[in-house]
Structures are given as C-alpha cells and as structure tokens.
Scaffold this active site. Sequence first.
Site, PDB file in Angstrom:
ATOM      1  N   ILE A  15       0.855  -1.202   0.000  1.00  0.00           N
ATOM      2  CA  ILE A  15       0.000   0.000   0.000  1.00  0.00           C
ATOM      3  C   ILE A  15       0.887   1.246   0.000  1.00  0.00           C
ATOM      4  O   ILE A  15       0.674   2.178  -0.780  1.00  0.00           O
ATOM      5  CB  ILE A  15      -0.957   0.010   1.210  1.00  0.00           C
ATOM      6  CG1 ILE A  15      -2.025  -1.089   1.046  1.00  0.00           C
ATOM      7  CG2 ILE A  15      -1.643   1.378   1.356  1.00  0.00           C
ATOM      8  CD1 ILE A  15      -2.949  -1.253   2.242  1.00  0.00           C
ATOM      9  N   ALA A  16       1.915   1.219   0.855  1.00  0.00           N
ATOM     10  CA  ALA A  16       2.818   2.370   0.951  1.00  0.00           C
ATOM     11  C   ALA A  16       3.489   2.671  -0.388  1.00  0.00           C
ATOM     12  O   ALA A  16       3.715   3.832  -0.732  1.00  0.00           O
ATOM     13  CB  ALA A  16       3.878   2.118   2.023  1.00  0.00           C
ATOM     14  N   ARG A  91      -3.451 -11.167   8.255  1.00  0.00           N
ATOM     15  CA  ARG A  91      -4.066 -12.448   8.591  1.00  0.00           C
ATOM     16  C   ARG A  91      -3.436 -13.541   7.745  1.00  0.00           C
ATOM     17  O   ARG A  91      -3.443 -13.470   6.522  1.00  0.00           O
ATOM     18  CB  ARG A  91      -5.557 -12.361   8.325  1.00  0.00           C
ATOM     19  CG  ARG A  91      -6.327 -13.525   8.892  1.00  0.00           C
ATOM     20  CD  ARG A  91      -7.798 -13.167   8.873  1.00  0.00           C
ATOM     21  NE  ARG A  91      -8.615 -14.270   9.332  1.00  0.00           N
ATOM     22  CZ  ARG A  91      -9.900 -14.153   9.610  1.00  0.00           C
ATOM     23  NH1 ARG A  91     -10.494 -12.991   9.469  1.00  0.00           N
ATOM     24  NH2 ARG A  91     -10.599 -15.191  10.011  1.00  0.00           N
ATOM     25  N   GLN A 111       2.486   1.587  19.445  1.00  0.00           N
ATOM     26  CA  GLN A 111       2.495   2.789  18.604  1.00  0.00           C
ATOM     27  C   GLN A 111       1.687   3.926  19.230  1.00  0.00           C
ATOM     28  O   GLN A 111       2.058   5.094  19.117  1.00  0.00           O
ATOM     29  CB  GLN A 111       2.009   2.448  17.194  1.00  0.00           C
ATOM     30  CG  GLN A 111       2.990   1.505  16.497  1.00  0.00           C
ATOM     31  CD  GLN A 111       2.708   1.291  15.020  1.00  0.00           C
ATOM     32  OE1 GLN A 111       1.654   1.651  14.504  1.00  0.00           O
ATOM     33  NE2 GLN A 111       3.661   0.692  14.327  1.00  0.00           N
ATOM     34  N   ASP A 158     -14.118   1.767   1.255  1.00  0.00           N
ATOM     35  CA  ASP A 158     -15.472   1.225   1.132  1.00  0.00           C
ATOM     36  C   ASP A 158     -16.424   2.281   0.563  1.00  0.00           C
ATOM     37  O   ASP A 158     -17.279   1.989  -0.274  1.00  0.00           O
ATOM     38  CB  ASP A 158     -15.961   0.761   2.500  1.00  0.00           C
ATOM     39  CG  ASP A 158     -14.932  -0.125   3.198  1.00  0.00           C
ATOM     40  OD1 ASP A 158     -14.602  -1.177   2.649  1.00  0.00           O
ATOM     41  OD2 ASP A 158     -14.451   0.267   4.280  1.00  0.00           O
ATOM     42  N   ARG A 161     -15.762   2.585  -3.060  1.00  0.00           N
ATOM     43  CA  ARG A 161     -16.306   1.410  -3.740  1.00  0.00           C
ATOM     44  C   ARG A 161     -17.809   1.562  -3.943  1.00  0.00           C
ATOM     45  O   ARG A 161     -18.337   1.243  -5.009  1.00  0.00           O
ATOM     46  CB  ARG A 161     -16.029   0.150  -2.907  1.00  0.00           C
ATOM     47  CG  ARG A 161     -14.583  -0.309  -2.967  1.00  0.00           C
ATOM     48  CD  ARG A 161     -14.268  -1.330  -1.861  1.00  0.00           C
ATOM     49  NE  ARG A 161     -12.947  -1.929  -2.053  1.00  0.00           N
ATOM     50  CZ  ARG A 161     -12.286  -2.605  -1.117  1.00  0.00           C
ATOM     51  NH1 ARG A 161     -12.810  -2.736   0.102  1.00  0.00           N
ATOM     52  NH2 ARG A 161     -11.104  -3.120  -1.387  1.00  0.00           N
ATOM     53  N   HIS A 186     -14.919  -1.746   9.308  1.00  0.00           N
ATOM     54  CA  HIS A 186     -14.293  -2.033   8.021  1.00  0.00           C
ATOM     55  C   HIS A 186     -14.095  -3.551   7.946  1.00  0.00           C
ATOM     56  O   HIS A 186     -13.009  -4.077   8.074  1.00  0.00           O
ATOM     57  CB  HIS A 186     -12.949  -1.298   7.900  1.00  0.00           C
ATOM     58  CG  HIS A 186     -12.192  -1.674   6.650  1.00  0.00           C
ATOM     59  ND1 HIS A 186     -12.664  -1.396   5.402  1.00  0.00           N
ATOM     60  CD2 HIS A 186     -11.032  -2.347   6.481  1.00  0.00           C
ATOM     61  CE1 HIS A 186     -11.805  -1.864   4.494  1.00  0.00           C
ATOM     62  NE2 HIS A 186     -10.806  -2.451   5.129  1.00  0.00           N
TER      63      HIS A 186
END
Length: 333
Positions: A15-16, A91, A111, A158, A161, A186
């Site tokens: 993603i980054a 996962r 974090q 979402d 989408r 989500h």
Amino acid sequence: GEPVRVLVTGAAGQIAYSLLYSIAKGDVFGKEQPLILVLLDITPMMSVLEGVVMELQDCALPLLREVIPTDKEEVAFKDLDVAILVGSMPRREGMERKDLLKANVTIFKSQGAALDKYAKKTVKVVVVGNPANTNCLIASKSAPSIPKENFSCLTRLDHNRAKSQIALKLGLTANDVKNVIIWGNHSSTQYPDVNHAKVNVKGKEVGVYEAIKDDSWLKGDFILTVQQRGAAVIKARKLSSAMSAAKAICDHVRDIWFGTPPGEFVSMGVISDGNSYGVPEDLLYSFPVVIKDKTWKLVEGLPINDFSREKMDLTAKELTEEKETAVEFLSSA
C-alpha cells in the site's frame, strides 16, 4: 512554509508503495506544501525500505525536503503532524480473527504509547492496518494525552467502492455520486447505505433509489459487492487492494487537511461518543462526517429506516465483541 512531518508505517509494503509517491508529489497536502516523510518498518524490511528511499529520491520531487527511514519508534513518532498507520500483522492462513487481534493489540498499544510520548498533541492519526477500527481504538486508548477526535480509521475505500458501484450502474462518473455512507466496521459486516445519497443526472440531483429504480439490487447485490470487494480483489489479483487503498488514504487525509466540499459528507471511522444514531459509546465506528478547520463533525439527524437500523446494529455488535477481546489482550499485554 514549514514542512509537514508525515509518518507512514509499513512503509516497505504494497500500500505504501502506491501511497508515498502520491503524498510526495502534493496530492494530499497541496502543491505548495513542503514535506518530511518518515518511513517506519520492521528491522528485516530495512533493505527494502532503502530501495523505496532511493526511488523517492529518484522521483526528483520538489516538495520532498527529507525522507527518514527507520525501524525505531522514538525516531518515527517524533514531532509528527500526521501519522498514517498502515503496518499491521496480516491475517495468515488458518489464523482466527482472535489471533489477529492479539498480534495487533501489541503493535497498536506500542504505537499509541509512542504517539503519546513523541508526537505533537495536534497530530492527526489515521489507522489503515486491519482490523482497522479496533486497532485505532487501541492506539487512541494508549495515547491518553492526544484527543480521541484526532484518531480515525479508513473506511474511505469502502465509501469509494460504494460510489463507484452506483456510478457504474447508472453509466455516470464517481463525481456524479455523493453522500453514500459506510456505517460501522471495516469488515464484511459494514453497511453501505445509499438512502441519503444523491446522483447528478443531467444537471439534476436525484436520490439513488429514484435514479436506479431497482430496490432489490440496492438492498442485495450492491451491499454484498461493497462488503466483499476486498476479498474479490484478493481472489483475482492474489494480493490485497493496494492502489485503491492508497487512493482512499489520500482522499481521507486530504479531507481532514482541507475540509469536505459544501453539501457533501464522507465516511470515516471515528469515536462513537455522543452520536445520535444509537451506536454504543466508546466504539470506533464509521459514520458520515463533515470536516472543517481540520475538525470532523458527525452528520446528525438523518432518518434511519428499519432495514438500516438492523444493519447498523449488526456491525456495532461485531465491533463491541472485537473491542472486548482487544481490551482483554490490552490488560494482559
């Protein structure tokens, strides 16, 4: 002006790789705003991260003042204006959601504590790593000196989408569709709601139900398609959504920074305290919001029918259970 200091975690990941270029070229904070990008990942990913840094340098981007790759939280979280927490434990096959939660509680507790200790108190924190809503809640709880309102999680993918499915059905562009809502988690229990959405048909604003004239599709396949889109992308691509996730993160952060357009609202996961929609307190739940001066406000007073009520309660129930499991782990972590 002063550079904005932005952290992206999981910075060596997929993603980054799509996200960093968009931020660095000015898509998010504007074409005039200098940036410092801080890139955090785990120690085994540092050589990959070096490659990402080289590529950012090779893009020769005028806004990018500095790129700081690190595997240390005290470096990553220092003096941040914005933290985009993409990195999480993915996962793996055969993994229960519970195992996933346990691994992520450890990450987001740590974090959150680092944000509390090192970041500016005005920092805006966006959690992307799944389970995003609950990870975000844990990070917020672990950063008591930063206002809860500064934490949000990504449901914009979402939202996008849902907009796109309506546009495709009507042969319009996504810009012709506004005010769809993603309620809740989500996850596949999220509720994409178009009861309040409008489409622009030949210059006239029309409700989605009126424009599409196919209630069974809107209450059936449309909802399922949006709920299960992530899984469909994985099945087709053998990898999870990255380009579209990165675009959604850009949309989400840009709206926090510059505000939402007049007459439009967007979906994001925020703290449920004080909502008027009967969602239990102290959940990180996706609502419709409007944003002004870097501050979000819930869109209040939307009528909720029985169909929507049931779906909104179902996803709240899942979030409550996730939270209880996470808080158990948190107290033992």
